[in-house]
Design a protein around this motif. Structure first.
Motif, mmCIF file in Angstrom:
data_model
loop_
_atom_site.group_PDB
_atom_site.id
_atom_site.type_symbol
_atom_site.label_atom_id
_atom_site.label_comp_id
_atom_site.label_asym_id
_atom_site.label_seq_id
_atom_site.Cartn_x
_atom_site.Cartn_y
_atom_site.Cartn_z
ATOM 1 N N TYR A 184 11.146 -23.124 -5.522
ATOM 2 C CA TYR A 184 12.021 -21.919 -4.698
ATOM 3 C C TYR A 184 12.982 -21.288 -5.697
ATOM 4 C CZ TYR A 184 10.707 -25.656 -1.360
ATOM 5 O OH TYR A 184 9.799 -26.715 -0.464
ATOM 6 N N PRO A 185 12.069 -20.447 -6.544
ATOM 7 C CA PRO A 185 12.997 -19.619 -7.651
ATOM 8 C C PRO A 185 13.957 -18.637 -6.962
ATOM 9 C CG PRO A 185 10.519 -19.286 -7.763
ATOM 10 C CD PRO A 185 10.706 -20.704 -6.634
ATOM 11 N N ALA A 186 13.510 -18.052 -5.759
ATOM 12 C CA ALA A 186 14.100 -17.137 -5.226
ATOM 13 C C ALA A 186 15.412 -17.880 -4.578
ATOM 14 C CB ALA A 186 13.325 -16.217 -4.069
ATOM 15 N N GLN A 187 15.224 -18.932 -3.810
ATOM 16 C CA GLN A 187 16.339 -19.321 -3.289
ATOM 17 C C GLN A 187 17.465 -19.782 -4.408
ATOM 18 O OE1 GLN A 187 16.400 -19.628 0.459
ATOM 19 N NE2 GLN A 187 18.384 -20.311 0.190
ATOM 20 N N SER A 188 16.917 -20.303 -5.470
ATOM 21 C CA SER A 188 17.591 -20.764 -6.547
ATOM 22 C C SER A 188 18.500 -19.375 -7.016
ATOM 23 C CB SER A 188 16.861 -21.301 -7.506
ATOM 24 O OG SER A 188 16.253 -22.461 -6.975
ATOM 25 N N PHE B 65 15.193 -5.354 -4.823
ATOM 26 C CA PHE B 65 14.619 -6.576 -4.900
ATOM 27 C C PHE B 65 14.477 -7.204 -6.131
ATOM 28 C CE2 PHE B 65 13.656 -4.995 -0.625
ATOM 29 C CZ PHE B 65 13.228 -6.194 0.301
ATOM 30 N N LEU B 66 15.112 -8.232 -6.629
ATOM 31 C CA LEU B 66 14.801 -9.038 -7.791
ATOM 32 C C LEU B 66 13.452 -9.813 -7.625
ATOM 33 C CD1 LEU B 66 18.307 -10.489 -8.324
ATOM 34 C CD2 LEU B 66 17.695 -8.199 -8.878
ATOM 35 N N ASP B 67 12.812 -9.728 -8.995
ATOM 36 C CA ASP B 67 11.408 -10.362 -9.046
ATOM 37 C C ASP B 67 11.683 -11.757 -9.419
ATOM 38 O OD1 ASP B 67 8.966 -11.590 -9.678
ATOM 39 O OD2 ASP B 67 8.055 -9.559 -10.391
ATOM 40 N N ALA B 68 11.986 -12.801 -8.829
ATOM 41 C CA ALA B 68 12.544 -14.172 -9.161
ATOM 42 C C ALA B 68 11.267 -14.871 -10.070
ATOM 43 C CB ALA B 68 12.837 -14.810 -8.044
ATOM 44 N N ARG B 69 10.040 -14.373 -9.831
ATOM 45 C CA ARG B 69 9.112 -14.894 -10.812
ATOM 46 C C ARG B 69 9.123 -14.706 -12.119
ATOM 47 N NH1 ARG B 69 4.173 -17.119 -8.599
ATOM 48 N NH2 ARG B 69 3.635 -16.511 -6.685
ATOM 49 N N LEU C 186 4.567 -11.960 -4.050
ATOM 50 C CA LEU C 186 5.982 -12.011 -4.437
ATOM 51 C C LEU C 186 7.002 -12.881 -4.155
ATOM 52 C CD1 LEU C 186 5.572 -8.223 -2.819
ATOM 53 C CD2 LEU C 186 5.758 -8.993 -5.112
ATOM 54 N N GLU C 187 7.607 -13.191 -5.040
ATOM 55 C CA GLU C 187 8.886 -14.237 -4.756
ATOM 56 C C GLU C 187 10.116 -13.332 -5.350
ATOM 57 O OE1 GLU C 187 10.424 -17.992 -4.115
ATOM 58 O OE2 GLU C 187 8.393 -17.311 -3.872
ATOM 59 N N LEU C 188 10.979 -13.071 -4.281
ATOM 60 C CA LEU C 188 11.798 -11.938 -4.391
ATOM 61 C C LEU C 188 13.194 -12.580 -3.766
ATOM 62 C CD1 LEU C 188 9.811 -8.851 -3.098
ATOM 63 C CD2 LEU C 188 9.946 -9.739 -5.204
ATOM 64 N N VAL C 189 14.273 -11.805 -4.491
ATOM 65 C CA VAL C 189 15.465 -11.804 -3.772
ATOM 66 C C VAL C 189 16.091 -10.608 -3.477
ATOM 67 C CG1 VAL C 189 18.212 -12.341 -4.357
ATOM 68 C CG2 VAL C 189 16.209 -13.969 -5.290
ATOM 69 N N ARG C 190 16.455 -10.317 -2.119
ATOM 70 C CA ARG C 190 16.733 -9.102 -1.456
ATOM 71 C C ARG C 190 18.217 -8.674 -1.657
ATOM 72 N NH1 ARG C 190 15.351 -7.659 4.545
ATOM 73 N NH2 ARG C 190 17.489 -8.591 4.931
ATOM 74 N N LEU C 191 18.593 -7.490 -2.369
ATOM 75 C CA LEU C 191 19.990 -7.102 -2.357
ATOM 76 C C LEU C 191 20.086 -6.129 -1.496
ATOM 77 C CD1 LEU C 191 20.443 -7.046 -6.218
ATOM 78 C CD2 LEU C 191 21.233 -8.938 -4.701
ATOM 79 N N LEU D 242 13.004 -16.000 -13.185
ATOM 80 C CA LEU D 242 12.933 -17.165 -13.726
ATOM 81 C C LEU D 242 11.688 -17.880 -13.838
ATOM 82 C CD1 LEU D 242 15.500 -18.539 -10.856
ATOM 83 C CD2 LEU D 242 16.100 -18.076 -13.336
ATOM 84 N N PRO D 243 10.916 -17.683 -14.861
ATOM 85 C CA PRO D 243 9.506 -17.997 -14.979
ATOM 86 C C PRO D 243 9.354 -19.510 -15.553
ATOM 87 C CG PRO D 243 10.383 -16.790 -17.137
ATOM 88 C CD PRO D 243 11.531 -16.582 -16.067
ATOM 89 N N HIS D 244 10.334 -20.047 -15.631
ATOM 90 C CA HIS D 244 10.409 -21.794 -15.862
ATOM 91 C C HIS D 244 10.643 -22.324 -14.707
ATOM 92 C CE1 HIS D 244 14.758 -20.374 -15.949
ATOM 93 N NE2 HIS D 244 15.109 -21.492 -15.603
ATOM 94 N N VAL D 245 10.780 -21.792 -13.385
ATOM 95 C CA VAL D 245 10.967 -22.440 -12.246
ATOM 96 C C VAL D 245 9.582 -22.196 -11.355
ATOM 97 C CG1 VAL D 245 12.336 -22.774 -10.071
ATOM 98 C CG2 VAL D 245 13.437 -22.047 -12.351
ATOM 99 N N PRO D 246 8.879 -23.283 -11.307
ATOM 100 C CA PRO D 246 7.812 -22.932 -10.367
ATOM 101 C C PRO D 246 7.845 -22.894 -9.006
ATOM 102 C CG PRO D 246 8.133 -25.364 -10.778
ATOM 103 C CD PRO D 246 9.162 -24.585 -11.544
ATOM 104 N N GLN D 247 7.009 -21.990 -8.316
ATOM 105 C CA GLN D 247 7.391 -21.537 -6.937
ATOM 106 C C GLN D 247 7.614 -22.614 -5.880
ATOM 107 O OE1 GLN D 247 4.111 -19.179 -5.380
ATOM 108 N NE2 GLN D 247 5.578 -17.756 -4.060
#
Length: 457
Positions: A361-365, A346-350, A400-405, A353-358
């Motif tokens: 949708y940072p994980a979707q991006s 799981f990538l920690d999208a927060r 948790l704002e995540l991207v799942r591989l 991409l700390p510059h993209v507010p939740q």
């Protein structure tokens, strides 16, 4: 650490798509920047999910040829029933077309308006069925599970004080069951210790509350118990699994994960009266109690998959593939959930991409950009998956704002994972260029499947 070679050899191959960046930019735009809406033929390495994406064995395919497609009383059902009893220990099994069919039955049977269902972090479809039947989900996982950087061996554990507090506040009669996930998907595939499972069972028995597992990845959980709880280091996966299941009253199972099949699931229980009610209800939603929405051949493949799943060499290699990808990313400084779980990295999208507010949708991006970068398909597990509060209509705001591989079982090699790692690392190096998204279509239920987005200007 060393990484074991694949404990299988390749007998059949399937070509995969090779696309250009220009093509992928158009494909993701057409899909509304939602990786779920991409076509398989547009995807190079598909890490969207491990659900139903397993490569079945020659033994399972041989079993498919022995499908008894009788409308009632299929011999394959009795084989599945016997296998579930042998490896999981449950008295009764009700087949369903997949895991959410079992979730639907369980919630319809046990949940009533005004109930509370505590669990170790929500899962999307599970909570949706609980809420549809009038319950409120209550998260009772340990606090550390919401911190991606806390490195604990059993981050999936239930906080017993939280459970006891809920019982005291609402009363045991308002809690139809505790939903215990083994492992916890949205925490990063984190396991639950046998010690914690025992204590949860003990507390629930004291208050006459059922313990029902989400057993989708129970074999992975058994592996982690063997690896991380000293008293189980010499035990077999099968023995650990059987003991683990003995502390519950039943389970829902998506066979598309640890049962190593492409379709199917089941609901299990030990109580005769509950089984009778489930048998009546399954006819309405799925089919006869002896097939429940499955062909005989699918039940046969699932029975054989259960046996194969407890082979140590298989599950050791599976967990090692996750560790291999995680180690590559961590060495390059890519922020991931620690420790690595059993079915995905799981990538920690927060942090990525700390510059993209939740709210953008940072994980979707990040998932969309990874696809454009390399053709690797992943999925969002953050604010979009969390959905909205059914009473207020406001977005749930998960920590948790995540991207799942997600790594399919017995499908990809270490060389494929090298490609994934290199793609993520390249993206990480120009992460400041990634912008957020705007949601332009939002369905009422489970929006992450079909929502559509546009890049923010």
């Amino acid at each position: 650490m060393s990484y074991p070679a694949e404990p299988y050899k390749i007998k059949v191959v399937e070509p995969i798509a090779m696309t250009t960046r220009k093509q992928r930019e158009q494909y993701i735009k057409d899909a509304g920047y939602n990786t779920f809406l991409l076509q398989s033929k547009q995807t190079y390495i598909d890490l969207l999910t491990d659900s139903g994406t397993t490569a079945m064995s020659d033994n399972q395919w041989a079993g498919m040829m022995l499908g008894d497609e009788a409308y009632s009383g299929s011999i394959n059902f009795y084989h599945l029933q016997d296998t579930v009893a042998e490896y999981y220990g449950y008295k009764h099994v009700v087949p369903t077309h997949q895991g959410r069919g079992a979730e639907n039955l369980l919630s319809s049977l046990l949940v009533k308006e005004g109930d509370y269902v505590p669990g170790n972090m929500y899962f999307t479809t599970t909570r949706a069925h609980q809420e549809r039947n009038g319950a409120t989900f209550v998260d009772i996982i340990i606090d550390e599970a919401h911190d991606s950087q806390k490195d604990l061996p059993f981050k999936g554990n239930i906080d017993l004080s939280k459970l006891e507090k809920l019982i005291n506040e609402v009363g045991a009669d308002k809690i139809p069951y505790v939903c215990l996930a083994i492992t916890v998907n949205l925490a990063g595939g984190q396991p639950v210790s046998m010690a914690n499972i025992r204590e949860v069972s003990k507390l629930c028995k004291k208050h006459n509350i059922l313990v029902m597992y989400d057993a989708t990845r129970c074999v992975e959980n058994a592996y982690f118990i063997k690896d991380r709880e000293p008293e189980y280091k010499d035990a077999t996966i099968a023995a650990i699994l059987k003991e683990m299941m003995s502390y519950s009253d039943g389970c829902t199972m998506s066979g598309k994960k640890d049962c190593l099949v492409n379709i199917g699931g089941f609901l299990c229980m030990n109580d005769d009266e509950l089984y009778q009610r489930a048998s009546e209800l399954v006819v309405l939603f799925e089919g006869m109690p002896s097939y429940g929405g499955l062909a005989g051949r699918d039940m046969e493949a699932m029975a054989r998959g259960i046996v194969e799943s407890v082979d140590f060499h298989y599950i050791h290699h599976r967990i090692a593939q996750c560790r291999y990808l995680a180690d590559k990313l961590e060495a390059a400084g890519v922020p991931i959930v620690k420790p690595v779980g059993g079915h995905a990295v799981f990538l920690d999208a927060r942090a990525f991409l700390p510059h993209v507010p939740q709210e953008q949708y940072p994980a979707q991006s990040l998932a969309a950009e990874l696809y454009i970068e390399s053709g690797v398909r992943s999925m969002e597990r953050g604010i979009i998956s969390a959905g909205r509060d059914r009473k207020t209509g406001k977005n749930h705001m998960p920590k948790l704002e995540l991207v799942r591989l997600t790594i399919p079982r017995r499908v990809y090699t270490y060389a494929h994972l090298d490609v994934v790692a290199e793609s993520v690392i390249r993206l990480f190096k120009h992460r400041d260029d990634i912008k957020g998204l705007d949601m332009v279509y939002e369905p009422k239920f489970l929006r992450f499947f079909t929502a559509r987005f546009e890049p923010l200007k």
